[in-house]
Design an enzyme around this catalytic site. Structure first.
Site: not given
Ligand code: NAP
Length: 288
Positions: A55, A99, A122
């Protein structure tokens, strides 16, 4: 037997990443804004470390700034919440990603709810989930958003399709169903308690498998000509001793029945990262 069109997620993701890079350059020129993505990793899970590195690289490759925060496994929830509050307040951070999974001493829901919804790239914050469900503009979760792009690459129109989503997790299955509903599909969400899953899947013009069970979806579950999007990723030992990645769909069977199908790897995976940087650009563009 005709073989399905293989949906090339790598190429489609590369095109999207290029589009994002162009958008980043335009934003910098027009408003002097360089989008920044903060990625927070708690602990040392090897798979999570790889995801975070991937990422961060994609962020930099698109001309954005990547801020990486790695915290020890025994980090207290309060410390993580303090970091999130700091990132929420920073002008140079437009997107925040924590994460998952998090270590057991940290309440995942409390952490997600602490992220400024405008920076929630997200798309997991309840406000963004609600906006998605009510049809308002929202930062949509990256994996399902990528699946929609892949389906649209082979189906000009998703409206009216019978879609079956297998899996109802908060990060894939549920938002996937919501996005397909927004595309005017007729959506069924199947899960571990679904009766006669093969018969349910056989109805589908569009199948999205997000289960985490290796090759569970067999070729004879697939309606001829259906579009099959395989979200599953499991690492299995191969015959040569080297590991290989396998999806939720028995690809070698389904490829002879489906109209189009994503491979694993090289299907949904690359789209997730591309959609993440797309969301980060959009979060920066939306900043007043
Ligand atoms: P998850 O949270 O474990 O959810 C799995 C879902 O599958 C659950 O809703 C579960 O039903 C359902 N399920 C389990 N066994 C089933 C069965 N026998 N029949 C029907 N449904 C069944 O998993 P997830 O996070 O959604 O991830 C799913 C897969 O996608 C995993 O392989 C993961 O690695 C992969 N993934 C890939 C990406 C990517 O970027 N490519 C991103 C995220 C996830 P219940 O709710 O009834 O338990």
């Amino acid at each position: 037997m005709p073989r399905a069109l293989i949906i090339d997620g790598k190429t489609i993701a590369a095109a999207l990443r290029q589009e994002v890079a162009t958008g980043v350059a335009d934003l910098r020129r027009a408003r002097g804004i360089v989008p920044g993505l903060a990625v927070v990793l708690v602990g040392a899970d090897p798979a999570s470390q790889i995801y975070v590195r991937t990422k961060a690289k994609a962020t930099r490759d698109a001309g954005m700034v990547s801020f990486e925060h790695t915290l020890p496994t025994d980090t207290a929830e309060a410390s993580l919440l303090t970091l999130i509050a700091e990132l929420n307040g920073r002008k140079d951070v437009h997107g925040i990603l924590v994460q998952l999974p998090l270590p057991s001493q940290i309440d995942q829901h409390r952490v997600i709810e602490a992220i400024d919804p405008a920076k929630d790239v997200d798309g997991f914050h309840p406000l963004n989930i609600g906006r998605l469900a009510s049809g308002a503009g929202a930062l949509a979760p990256c994996t399902p958003a990528g699946c929609v792009i892949l389906a649209k690459s082979v189906r000009r129109e998703l409206a009216g399709l019978e879609a079956v989503v297998i899996g109802r997790s908060n990060i894939v299955g549920k938002p996937m169903a919501q996005l397909l509903l927004n595309e005017n599909c007729t959506v069924t969400v199947a899960h571990s308690r679904t009766r006669d899953l093969p018969a349910v899947v056989r109805r589908a013009d569009l199948v999205v498998a997000a289960v985490g069970r290796t090759e569970m979806v067999r070729g004879d579950w697939i309606k001829a000509g259906a579009t099959v999007i395989d979200v599953g990723i499991q690492r299995l030992p191969g015959p040569d001793g080297r590991s290989r990645l396998v999806g939720d769909v028995a690809f070698s069977e389904a490829v002879d029945v489906a109209g189009a199908i994503t491979p694993v790897p090289g299907g949904v995976g690359p789209m997730t990262v591309a959609c993440l940087i797309k969301n980060t650009l959009e979060a920066a563009q939306d900043r007043p």
